[in-house]
Design a protein around this motif. Structure first.
Motif, PDB file in Angstrom:
ATOM      1  N   GLY A 144       0.773  -1.238   0.000  1.00  0.00           N
ATOM      2  CA  GLY A 144       0.000   0.000   0.000  1.00  0.00           C
ATOM      3  C   GLY A 144       0.797   1.276   0.000  1.00  0.00           C
ATOM      4  N   VAL A 145       2.064   1.212  -0.434  1.00  0.00           N
ATOM      5  CA  VAL A 145       2.892   2.413  -0.533  1.00  0.00           C
ATOM      6  C   VAL A 145       3.018   2.797  -1.998  1.00  0.00           C
ATOM      7  N   ALA A 146       2.687   4.047  -2.321  1.00  0.00           N
ATOM      8  CA  ALA A 146       2.846   4.553  -3.687  1.00  0.00           C
ATOM      9  C   ALA A 146       3.619   5.855  -3.620  1.00  0.00           C
ATOM     10  N   ALA A 147       4.476   6.087  -4.623  1.00  0.00           N
ATOM     11  CA  ALA A 147       5.328   7.274  -4.599  1.00  0.00           C
ATOM     12  C   ALA A 147       5.357   7.955  -5.957  1.00  0.00           C
ATOM     13  N   THR A 148       5.412   9.284  -5.933  1.00  0.00           N
ATOM     14  CA  THR A 148       5.742  10.061  -7.119  1.00  0.00           C
ATOM     15  C   THR A 148       7.050  10.784  -6.824  1.00  0.00           C
ATOM     16  N   PHE A 149       7.880  10.925  -7.848  1.00  0.00           N
ATOM     17  CA  PHE A 149       9.230  11.449  -7.666  1.00  0.00           C
ATOM     18  C   PHE A 149       9.413  12.770  -8.391  1.00  0.00           C
ATOM     19  N   GLN A 150      10.529  13.463  -8.076  1.00  0.00           N
ATOM     20  CA  GLN A 150      10.812  14.744  -8.715  1.00  0.00           C
ATOM     21  C   GLN A 150      10.870  14.599 -10.233  1.00  0.00           C
ATOM     22  N   SER A 154       9.803  12.694 -13.604  1.00  0.00           N
ATOM     23  CA  SER A 154       8.625  11.945 -14.033  1.00  0.00           C
ATOM     24  C   SER A 154       8.957  10.497 -14.360  1.00  0.00           C
ATOM     25  N   SER A 155       8.075   9.601 -13.940  1.00  0.00           N
ATOM     26  CA  SER A 155       8.216   8.179 -14.267  1.00  0.00           C
ATOM     27  C   SER A 155       7.081   7.711 -15.167  1.00  0.00           C
ATOM     28  N   LEU A 156       6.437   8.659 -15.863  1.00  0.00           N
ATOM     29  CA  LEU A 156       5.343   8.313 -16.760  1.00  0.00           C
ATOM     30  C   LEU A 156       5.865   7.667 -18.034  1.00  0.00           C
ATOM     31  N   PHE A 157       4.978   6.914 -18.702  1.00  0.00           N
ATOM     32  CA  PHE A 157       5.271   6.386 -20.031  1.00  0.00           C
ATOM     33  C   PHE A 157       4.801   7.442 -21.029  1.00  0.00           C
ATOM     34  N   LEU A 158       5.747   8.266 -21.495  1.00  0.00           N
ATOM     35  CA  LEU A 158       5.379   9.465 -22.242  1.00  0.00           C
ATOM     36  C   LEU A 158       4.778   9.169 -23.601  1.00  0.00           C
ATOM     37  N   VAL A 174      -2.645   5.093 -16.654  1.00  0.00           N
ATOM     38  CA  VAL A 174      -3.415   4.700 -15.470  1.00  0.00           C
ATOM     39  C   VAL A 174      -3.710   3.197 -15.507  1.00  0.00           C
ATOM     40  N   LEU A 175      -4.023   2.681 -16.684  1.00  0.00           N
ATOM     41  CA  LEU A 175      -4.288   1.240 -16.801  1.00  0.00           C
ATOM     42  C   LEU A 175      -3.046   0.427 -16.436  1.00  0.00           C
ATOM     43  N   LEU A 176      -1.879   0.893 -16.844  1.00  0.00           N
ATOM     44  CA  LEU A 176      -0.644   0.195 -16.479  1.00  0.00           C
ATOM     45  C   LEU A 176      -0.462   0.175 -14.967  1.00  0.00           C
ATOM     46  N   ALA A 177      -0.853   1.264 -14.312  1.00  0.00           N
ATOM     47  CA  ALA A 177      -0.757   1.296 -12.850  1.00  0.00           C
ATOM     48  C   ALA A 177      -1.744   0.326 -12.211  1.00  0.00           C
ATOM     49  N   LEU A 178      -2.923   0.173 -12.817  1.00  0.00           N
ATOM     50  CA  LEU A 178      -3.895  -0.787 -12.286  1.00  0.00           C
ATOM     51  C   LEU A 178      -3.352  -2.208 -12.331  1.00  0.00           C
ATOM     52  N   LEU A 179      -2.440  -2.477 -13.258  1.00  0.00           N
ATOM     53  CA  LEU A 179      -1.806  -3.798 -13.329  1.00  0.00           C
ATOM     54  C   LEU A 179      -1.013  -4.116 -12.067  1.00  0.00           C
ATOM     55  N   ARG A 180      -0.575  -3.063 -11.365  1.00  0.00           N
ATOM     56  CA  ARG A 180       0.270  -3.265 -10.194  1.00  0.00           C
ATOM     57  C   ARG A 180      -0.531  -3.645  -8.962  1.00  0.00           C
ATOM     58  N   ARG A 181      -1.850  -3.544  -9.047  1.00  0.00           N
ATOM     59  CA  ARG A 181      -2.670  -4.014  -7.937  1.00  0.00           C
ATOM     60  C   ARG A 181      -2.568  -5.530  -7.840  1.00  0.00           C
ATOM     61  N   VAL A 189      -1.849   7.934 -11.326  1.00  0.00           N
ATOM     62  CA  VAL A 189      -1.115   6.667 -11.452  1.00  0.00           C
ATOM     63  C   VAL A 189      -0.829   6.087 -10.069  1.00  0.00           C
ATOM     64  N   ALA A 190      -0.416   6.945  -9.133  1.00  0.00           N
ATOM     65  CA  ALA A 190      -0.150   6.472  -7.775  1.00  0.00           C
ATOM     66  C   ALA A 190      -1.431   5.975  -7.110  1.00  0.00           C
ATOM     67  N   LEU A 191      -2.522   6.702  -7.280  1.00  0.00           N
ATOM     68  CA  LEU A 191      -3.791   6.300  -6.657  1.00  0.00           C
ATOM     69  C   LEU A 191      -4.322   5.008  -7.262  1.00  0.00           C
TER      70      LEU A 191
END
Length: 258
Positions: free
Chosen positions: A87-93, A95-99, A107-114, A167-169
């Protein structure tokens, strides 16, 4: 392993945590408690150890000494992905997005991490009406309801930060870690981000490292001040503003800068 001496009002506890780089002590025996549901900010002048502390909590840096507990469980040696699963999610200085991917696909890629989300990969998840609905709901929540088809690279700087929060949420965090979320933002973008974070549900605990003290004092209910790798004080925003020790730490000024 669960610690029986755990403070049950705390989601996160750091106990005498240190991080050394050779002979340099970036962090020296820092203890800190973040209560569940808090909006907790970490501030301090340059070189205070804030980003190092963030790295230890998120798992991107190893701890030299001390322990880190998440809801009573020792996570000191756990890698980033295991912490995400807890249950720990982080955003960094940076960007770690898939540009190249769309806003929605990020967001869908982040849902895969659940837990259980990765079966079949992105195409499989994107085919699930429930996943699509969840992704759109998150984009609505962060203020990007009409940007879902754009490539992430086409977003403004402020919009990318909003997407990073979505993405974190999407990983369904209990603890949301934000590293300098307002960096590079205009005042209007910072105001939108502050309102977004303030409106997050109470079951999401927010811990942010931030230089923008206007944002900190508007958003945070608890503020921790770091100085020269040590914990200087933790208190309510008004207590921190009034502290002579904090004023001294900020380059000897007579007031905490805003």
């Amino acid at each position: 392993m669960t610690d029986r001496t755990h403070d049950h009002s705390a989601l996160l506890q750091l106990r005498n945590v240190s991080r050394h780089f050779g002979s340099f002590r970036a962090l020296d025996e820092v203890s800190l408690t973040v209560r569940a549901g808090a909006r907790h900010a970490i501030i301090g002048p340059n070189g205070a150890g804030k980003s190092t502390l963030f790295g230890l909590i998120s798992g991107t840096l190893p701890v030299t000494a001390g322990s880190i507990l998440l809801d009573g469980q020792d996570v000191t040696r756990l890698p980033v992905d295991r912490r995400v699963g807890l249950g720990v999610a982080a955003t960094f200085q940076h960007s770690s997005l898939f540009l190249r991917e769309s806003v929605l696909e990020n967001v869908l890629l982040a849902l895969l991490r659940r837990p259980g989300g990765g079966l079949g990969g992105l195409r499989r998840v994107a085919a699930r009406p429930q996943a699509i609905a969840q992704a759109h709901a998150l984009l609505d929540q962060v203020g990007l309801p009409t940007r879902h088809e754009l490539a992430a690279a086409e977003l403004s700087h402020g919009e990318r930060r909003q997407l990073e929060v979505a993405v974190a949420l999407a990983t369904d965090p209990r603890l949301l870690l934000l590293d300098e979320p307002a960096a590079g933002m205009s005042p209007a973008e910072t105001a939108r981000l502050t309102a977004l974070l303030a409106a997050l549900p109470g079951e999401v605990t927010v811990l942010l490292v931030e230089h923008d003290l206007d944002m900190v004092f508007e958003l945070a209910d608890t503020v921790t001040v770091m100085h020269l790798g040590r914990h200087l004080m933790t208190g309510a925003p008004d207590e921190v503003r009034a502290s002579a020790a904090v004023q001294s730490a900020y380059l000897g000024t007579t007031e905490v800068p805003s």
